[in-house]
Structures are given as structure tokens and as C-alpha cells.
Write a protein that holds these residues in place. Structure first.
Motif, PDB file in Angstrom:
ATOM      1  N   LEU A 147       5.903  -5.906  -5.137  1.00 41.81           N
ATOM      2  CA  LEU A 147       6.146  -4.736  -6.260  1.00 41.81           C
ATOM      3  C   LEU A 147       5.060  -4.243  -6.724  1.00 41.81           C
ATOM      4  CD1 LEU A 147       9.632  -5.711  -7.461  1.00 41.81           C
ATOM      5  CD2 LEU A 147       9.117  -4.155  -5.619  1.00 41.81           C
ATOM      6  N   ARG A 148       4.169  -5.137  -7.336  1.00 39.56           N
ATOM      7  CA  ARG A 148       2.937  -4.898  -8.206  1.00 39.56           C
ATOM      8  C   ARG A 148       2.043  -4.101  -7.212  1.00 39.56           C
ATOM      9  NH1 ARG A 148      -0.930  -9.172 -11.297  1.00 39.56           N
ATOM     10  NH2 ARG A 148      -1.964  -7.719 -12.034  1.00 39.56           N
TER      11      ARG A 148
ATOM     12  N   THR B 261       2.631  -2.255  -4.482  1.00 38.73           N
ATOM     13  CA  THR B 261       3.436  -1.118  -4.303  1.00 38.73           C
ATOM     14  C   THR B 261       3.067  -0.407  -5.364  1.00 38.73           C
ATOM     15  OG1 THR B 261       4.972  -1.996  -2.856  1.00 38.73           O
ATOM     16  CG2 THR B 261       5.596   0.177  -3.861  1.00 38.73           C
ATOM     17  N   THR B 262       3.140  -0.673  -6.742  1.00 39.40           N
ATOM     18  CA  THR B 262       2.729   0.292  -7.826  1.00 39.40           C
ATOM     19  C   THR B 262       1.526   0.679  -7.466  1.00 39.40           C
ATOM     20  OG1 THR B 262       4.542  -1.026  -9.103  1.00 39.40           O
ATOM     21  CG2 THR B 262       2.768   0.196 -10.322  1.00 39.40           C
TER      22      THR B 262
END
Length: 97
Positions: A46-47, A49-50
């Protein structure tokens, strides 16, 4: 028992106290398996992706760096290839067509 105080925690328990990062990771992995997302997705994904989405939207690397808590700008620069239009736009705005 986890005694270290966690300030400004994103994830909290029912008493609004910060929880250990490992607990978040384990819960995420359990939910990812339950949703059949495969074995290659991790909470840390998720990091990335951010960072990728911010770069694609043209957010400057110096703004992405603190969002991702990178201590070194060279780590953040790995996302720069996702924003080639940002570089072109900056050149055009600075020097014209």
C-alpha cells in the motif's frame, strides 16, 4: 504486552491506543487471503501504491518523500519514472514551447 506508547497512531484498538505494526500486517494478510488477492500483496504494498499514485498525479518528489517517511530523497526518486509528463510540463512552464 506492548508497553511502548504509540503517538498519532493510524491504527488503534477499541480504547484508541496505538497497536503494534505487526498486528496490522497480520490482519491485512488475513483479509487479503480471505479476499483471494493472492500471496504477493502485502500491507507494505500500500505504501508503494501511494507513492506511485502520487507520482502519476504529478505530485513533486519533495512532497512525496515526507508522506512516505523516506529519510533519503534517492529512495523517493524511484517513483520519478512514473511522472515523465511532470518533467515535460515543468520545462514547458519554465522555458515555453
Amino acid at each position: 504486552m506492548y508497553e511502548k506508547e504509540i503517538r498519532d497512531a493510524v491504527f488503534t484498538d477499541r480504547n484508541e491506543k496505538g497497536i503494534r505494526p505487526g498486528r496490522v500486517t497480520k490482519r491485512f494478510e488475513k483479509m487479503a487471503r480471505k479476499a483471494d488477492l493472492g500471496e504477493r500483496i502485502y500491507f507494505h504494498s500500500l505504501r508503494h501504491t501511494t507513492g506511485s499514485w502520487l507520482a502519476v498525479q504529478g505530485v513533486p518528489m519533495q512532497h512525496i518523500q515526507p508522506i512516505l517517511s523516506h529519510s533519503d530523497s534517492t529512495v523517493t526518486e524511484k517513483y520519478s519514472h512514473l511522472a515523465p509528463k511532470t518533467h515535460d510540463r515543468a520545462m514547458e512552464e519554465t522555458f515555453g514551447e
